[in-house]
Design a protein around this motif. Structure first.
Motif, PDB file in Angstrom:
ATOM      1  N   ALA A   8       0.832  -1.201   0.000  1.00 37.81           N
ATOM      2  CA  ALA A   8       0.000   0.000   0.000  1.00 37.81           C
ATOM      3  C   ALA A   8       0.866   1.250   0.000  1.00 37.81           C
ATOM      4  N   VAL A   9       0.311   2.313  -0.504  1.00 41.11           N
ATOM      5  CA  VAL A   9       0.999   3.592  -0.496  1.00 41.11           C
ATOM      6  C   VAL A   9       0.022   4.620   0.074  1.00 41.11           C
ATOM      7  N   THR A  10       0.562   5.497   0.939  1.00 44.29           N
ATOM      8  CA  THR A  10      -0.287   6.498   1.579  1.00 44.29           C
ATOM      9  C   THR A  10      -0.081   7.843   0.910  1.00 44.29           C
ATOM     10  N   CYS A  11      -1.167   8.465   0.546  1.00 41.54           N
ATOM     11  CA  CYS A  11      -1.085   9.818  -0.001  1.00 41.54           C
ATOM     12  C   CYS A  11      -0.709  10.743   1.148  1.00 41.54           C
ATOM     13  N   LEU A  12       0.432  11.415   1.030  1.00 41.87           N
ATOM     14  CA  LEU A  12       0.914  12.262   2.120  1.00 41.87           C
ATOM     15  C   LEU A  12       0.104  13.550   2.236  1.00 41.87           C
ATOM     16  N   GLU A  13      -0.695  13.815   1.247  1.00 43.96           N
ATOM     17  CA  GLU A  13      -1.513  15.028   1.284  1.00 43.96           C
ATOM     18  C   GLU A  13      -2.763  14.820   2.136  1.00 43.96           C
ATOM     19  N   CYS A  14      -3.416  13.677   1.942  1.00 43.17           N
ATOM     20  CA  CYS A  14      -4.690  13.474   2.632  1.00 43.17           C
ATOM     21  C   CYS A  14      -4.714  12.189   3.455  1.00 43.17           C
ATOM     22  N   GLY A  15      -3.645  11.389   3.374  1.00 50.74           N
ATOM     23  CA  GLY A  15      -3.586  10.177   4.177  1.00 50.74           C
ATOM     24  C   GLY A  15      -4.364   9.008   3.600  1.00 50.74           C
ATOM     25  N   LYS A  16      -4.842   9.152   2.373  1.00 54.31           N
ATOM     26  CA  LYS A  16      -5.581   8.069   1.745  1.00 54.31           C
ATOM     27  C   LYS A  16      -4.622   6.917   1.440  1.00 54.31           C
ATOM     28  N   VAL A  17      -5.046   5.725   1.755  1.00 52.68           N
ATOM     29  CA  VAL A  17      -4.216   4.551   1.497  1.00 52.68           C
ATOM     30  C   VAL A  17      -4.720   3.861   0.247  1.00 52.68           C
ATOM     31  N   CYS A  18      -3.835   3.648  -0.702  1.00 54.12           N
ATOM     32  CA  CYS A  18      -4.240   2.959  -1.933  1.00 54.12           C
ATOM     33  C   CYS A  18      -3.059   2.178  -2.490  1.00 54.12           C
ATOM     34  N   LYS A  19      -3.301   1.508  -3.592  1.00 50.73           N
ATOM     35  CA  LYS A  19      -2.234   0.721  -4.222  1.00 50.73           C
ATOM     36  C   LYS A  19      -1.327   1.630  -5.040  1.00 50.73           C
ATOM     37  N   ILE A  20      -1.922   2.682  -5.555  1.00 49.29           N
ATOM     38  CA  ILE A  20      -1.176   3.579  -6.432  1.00 49.29           C
ATOM     39  C   ILE A  20      -1.774   4.978  -6.316  1.00 49.29           C
ATOM     40  N   ILE A  21      -0.915   5.974  -6.275  1.00 52.31           N
ATOM     41  CA  ILE A  21      -1.399   7.350  -6.248  1.00 52.31           C
ATOM     42  C   ILE A  21      -1.436   7.839  -7.692  1.00 52.31           C
ATOM     43  N   THR A  22      -2.617   8.001  -8.193  1.00 49.91           N
ATOM     44  CA  THR A  22      -2.759   8.360  -9.601  1.00 49.91           C
ATOM     45  C   THR A  22      -2.602   9.860  -9.801  1.00 49.91           C
TER      46      THR A  22
END
Ligand SMILES: [Zn+2]
Length: 165
Positions: free
Chosen positions: A68-82
């Motif tokens: 998983a990767v966490t979006c550092l902007e909003c903390g959303k956890v996903c497989k890929i930050i598009t």
């Protein structure tokens, strides 16, 4: 009398030698100076949520994990930050990486996905190389027409079949 007051008093005394001051002025000045000196001497408390840059960088690296990767902007956890997601924050991949101190070219995807993608890219590159290697053999064909015909027939077959069917 604490040190802040002594210090403030010294400052006011110095000020009083430069210009004429009323007692009220002096008292008021000592008060304000003592207060600001007190404030200055206080340990700086980081407002909640503010992260020192060094820690932010460590967290940025940690944000990319195996699955998983966490979006550092909003903390959303996903497989890929598009790119589409980053656009929500007014960023693109490059500005995002720059902002969070990620190395240029760091895949904004979980490690497993980035690895799979790298593997696929490698395979595609191999395939491309094989294709161009096969295409770059006209001279070899002239030298050995027999093998050239075989190669051509082999590549032509899949194209020809659907026409016949
Ligand atoms: Zn986000």
């Amino acid at each position: 009398m604490d040190d802040m007051f002594k210090e403030a008093l010294e400052l006011v005394k110095a000020q009083a030698t430069v210009r004429a001051m009323t007692a009220e002025e002096m008292t008021a000045m000592v008060g304000t100076l003592a207060k600001s000196l007190q404030a200055l001497s206080q340990p700086v408390v980081e407002p909640a949520g503010a992260v020192p840059a060094a820690i932010a960088k460590v967290d940025a690296a940690k944000s990319i994990r195996e699955t998983a990767v966490t979006c550092l902007e909003c903390g959303k956890v996903c497989k890929i930050i598009t790119g589409k997601h980053l656009a929500l924050h007014g960023l693109d991949a490059d500005t995002y990486r720059e902002k969070w101190g990620l190395k240029k070219g760091t895949p904004l995807a979980c490690k497993a996905l980035a690895r799979a993608r790298r593997k696929k890219m490698k395979e595609m590159q191999l395939w491309e190389r094989r294709k161009s290697a096969a295409g770059a053999k006209p001279k070899a064909d002239e030298a050995a027409p027999a093998t050239g015909k075989v190669a051509k027939a082999a590549t032509a077959k899949p194209k020809g079949r659907p026409k016949k069917a």
